[in-house]
Scaffold this active site. Structure first.
Site, mmCIF file in Angstrom:
data_model
loop_
_atom_site.group_PDB
_atom_site.id
_atom_site.type_symbol
_atom_site.label_atom_id
_atom_site.label_comp_id
_atom_site.label_asym_id
_atom_site.label_seq_id
_atom_site.Cartn_x
_atom_site.Cartn_y
_atom_site.Cartn_z
ATOM 1 N N HIS A 193 -37.750 -37.299 -26.693
ATOM 2 C CA HIS A 193 -36.400 -37.325 -26.132
ATOM 3 C C HIS A 193 -35.373 -36.983 -27.214
ATOM 4 C CE1 HIS A 193 -38.497 -39.938 -23.206
ATOM 5 N NE2 HIS A 193 -37.623 -39.463 -22.347
ATOM 6 N N ASP A 265 -41.729 -31.622 -18.443
ATOM 7 C CA ASP A 265 -40.963 -32.829 -18.734
ATOM 8 C C ASP A 265 -39.490 -32.410 -18.774
ATOM 9 O OD1 ASP A 265 -40.394 -35.457 -19.294
ATOM 10 O OD2 ASP A 265 -41.651 -35.580 -21.085
#
Length: 528
Positions: A193, A265
């Site tokens: 992330h 993702d």
């Protein structure tokens, strides 16, 4: 499709425009369907990804998903519901399920399959048809900041067996699995992330370990696979897996023979978009072989328009083939059309304490409709705990008695978010239970990296320390070391993935869902 995006893709054939839209899966802000998103769904948008911020009650969630299907009956409605620390249905209260690490430790794939089926049945009632689960990363690195207890274990055989069982269970309820994160995020020490992790493994090493669970879930019929934003320099020295033709086209499609939907993702993660931006990441992901692009959590009409322009430009310049878009969109539509319609209504029970809605299933097994936590699951979770001899001695002396509580709050990774955790979620959800009443009668402090309260508690009381991944945080280690030096009776509980030496885990619970919190409270409430 919005007027702006139509204008920017005017040179593209209308059918191809709809095909481009069918590859996009944005998130949004709010608990009702925004007008711009409804318009895009009517124009063929692939679907919507729901997050905790989009869910207030079961009734509201079902109204939202009904509105999505009304705009596009072939929409994919996706969610991250892993049945443990990562939960969206229970983002306000903590999950009533044990989580993957506990399931792996219990070693009963039949139980894993039953838990997954219950999750799938709840998702169907909520109107969700694609679940970004199971997480089949092998947590081979105990310092992994983003996987940890989301994994079934540290061995490929355990993860493969339980990943396949979860796949069978969830899909038997009519919800598609998207197993993640290909080709494996377990051996990383950084969070994708926030940055681009590097996993320097050879193709053969991947075949012997990371790929084993993916082969198992593919054999079990997984309808989709989600990619990871990690760099594997021995396969592709430049592009992360999500953007790599060698990894998606060569390894997943070619070597493993997967012919289902490949989902990226979230492209707003730095590991994917980094300095290149989301539109360029979208182009590269499609070119690499991704079919459905998870964009992010708080997307806007303008952001989707920019992505569509980038894809249209790539088509016009030959960077991206129209056949690739046609193939991707066809897979997405076929997946959505093949899934059974959702059941008519969501089942829920009201939490009178705070008006939050529980998604408890009173029709499955021995579910307790009053609080959504099954007694059998509590017993099972406790069996998976790792309890040291020191902890057993502490419990013999202090179980059911009084003690001081030190709660160590570390920064949660983005996948978990700010959902309530551990015994604190159980106390908040069911404050009147005997376990909660006994626990909250004790003095307590909250200890964080930025806020270091005085650790002088009740003068002679024993101390209970509760944290997650204690060994990974210097401030947590320092606080525990100080308490152990100053007090004789200190019990340290780690509700994350502990270090191998258990130095900061007298009790390791291998999960921090609400159910696991209940199991811990019951253990603390009796002398063992």
């Amino acid at each position: 499709m919005s007027g702006a995006s139509v204008a920017h893709t005017a040179a593209v054939d209308p059918d191809l425009r709809r095909s481009i839209a069918a590859t996009l899966l944005p998130g949004f802000v709010g608990t009702t369907l925004p007008a711009w998103l409804e318009e895009r769904l009517r124009g063929g948008l692939g679907g919507v990804c729901l997050f905790g911020q989009n869910i207030a009650t079961a009734e509201q969630l079902r109204a939202l998903t009904d509105a999505i299907y009304a705009a596009n009956p072939d929409a994919v409605v996706a969610i991250d519901e892993e049945g443990g620390d990562v939960t969206r249905l229970y983002y306000g209260s903590g999950s009533p399920y044990p989580g993957n690490a506990i399931l792996g430790r219990l070693g009963d794939p039949g139980y894993t399959e039953r838990v997954a089926r219950r999750v799938g049945e709840e998702l169907r009632r909520a109107g969700v048809n694609l679940d970004f689960a199971p997480d089949i990363d092998i947590n081979s690195n105990p310092d992994n900041p983003v996987i940890g207890v989301r994994s079934f274990g540290s061995s490929p055989e355990v993860v493969a067996e339980h990943g396949a069982a979860w796949t069978r269970g969830l899909q038997s309820a009519g919800v598609a699995v998207a197993a993640k994160h290909f080709p494996g995020h377990g051996d990383t020490g950084t969070d994708s992330h926030l940055e681009l992790p590097v996993v320097d493994l050879s193709p053969q090493q991947l075949r012997e370990r990371e790929l084993v669970p993916f082969l198992a879930v593919i054999d079990a019929g997984a309808r989709a696979v989600m990619t990871s934003h990690i760099l594997l320099p021995q396969l592709d020295a430049v592009l992360p897996a999500t953007l790599s033709p060698a990894i998606i086209g060569g390894m997943l499609r070619g070597e493993l023979g997967f012919d289902g939907v490949v989902v990226s993702d979230a492209l707003d993660m730095r590991g994917a978009s980094g300095d290149r931006g989301i539109p360029e990441a979208a182009v590269l992901a499609l070119a690499a072989g991704c079919d459905l692009l998870c964009i992010g959590t708080e997307n806007t009409d303008d952001e989707l328009a920019a992505i569509e322009r980038a894809i249209a430009d790539a088509l016009a310049t030959g960077r991206l083939a129209a056949s690739r878009i046609a193939d991707a969109s066809a897979r997405v539509r076929a997946l959505a059309r093949s899934l059974p319609p959702t059941v008519e209504s969501a089942s829920f029970a009201r939490d009178t304490a705070d008006e939050r809605t529980k998604f408890a299933d009173s029709t499955v097994g021995d579910a307790d409709a009053a609080d959504g936590v099954r007694a059998a699951d509590v017993v099972a979770a406790e069996r998976a705990f790792d309890v040291s001899e020191h902890a057993r001695g502490w419990l013999r002396e202090n179980g059911g008695g009084r003690y001081s509580v030190v709660r160590i709050d570390t920064e949660a990774n983005i996948a978990v978010g700010t959902a309530p955790w551990g015994p604190f979620s159980e106390v908040e959800a069911d404050p009147g239970s005997p376990w909660a009443t006994a626990f909250t009668a004790n003095p307590a402090v909250v200890f964080t990296e930025s806020d270091h309260p005085d650790l002088v508690l009740a003068a002679q009381s024993p101390v209970l320390v509760i944290g997650k991944d204690n060994h990974r945080h210097a401030f947590a280690r320092a606080a525990i070391d100080r308490l152990r030096a100053e007090r004789e009776r200190v019990l340290v509980v780690d509700m994350g993935w502990p270090s191998d030496d258990r130095a900061y885990a007298d009790i390791a619970t291998f999960g921090a869902s609400r159910l696991v919190g209940r199991a811990l409270l019951e253990l603390l409430g009796r002398r063992t």
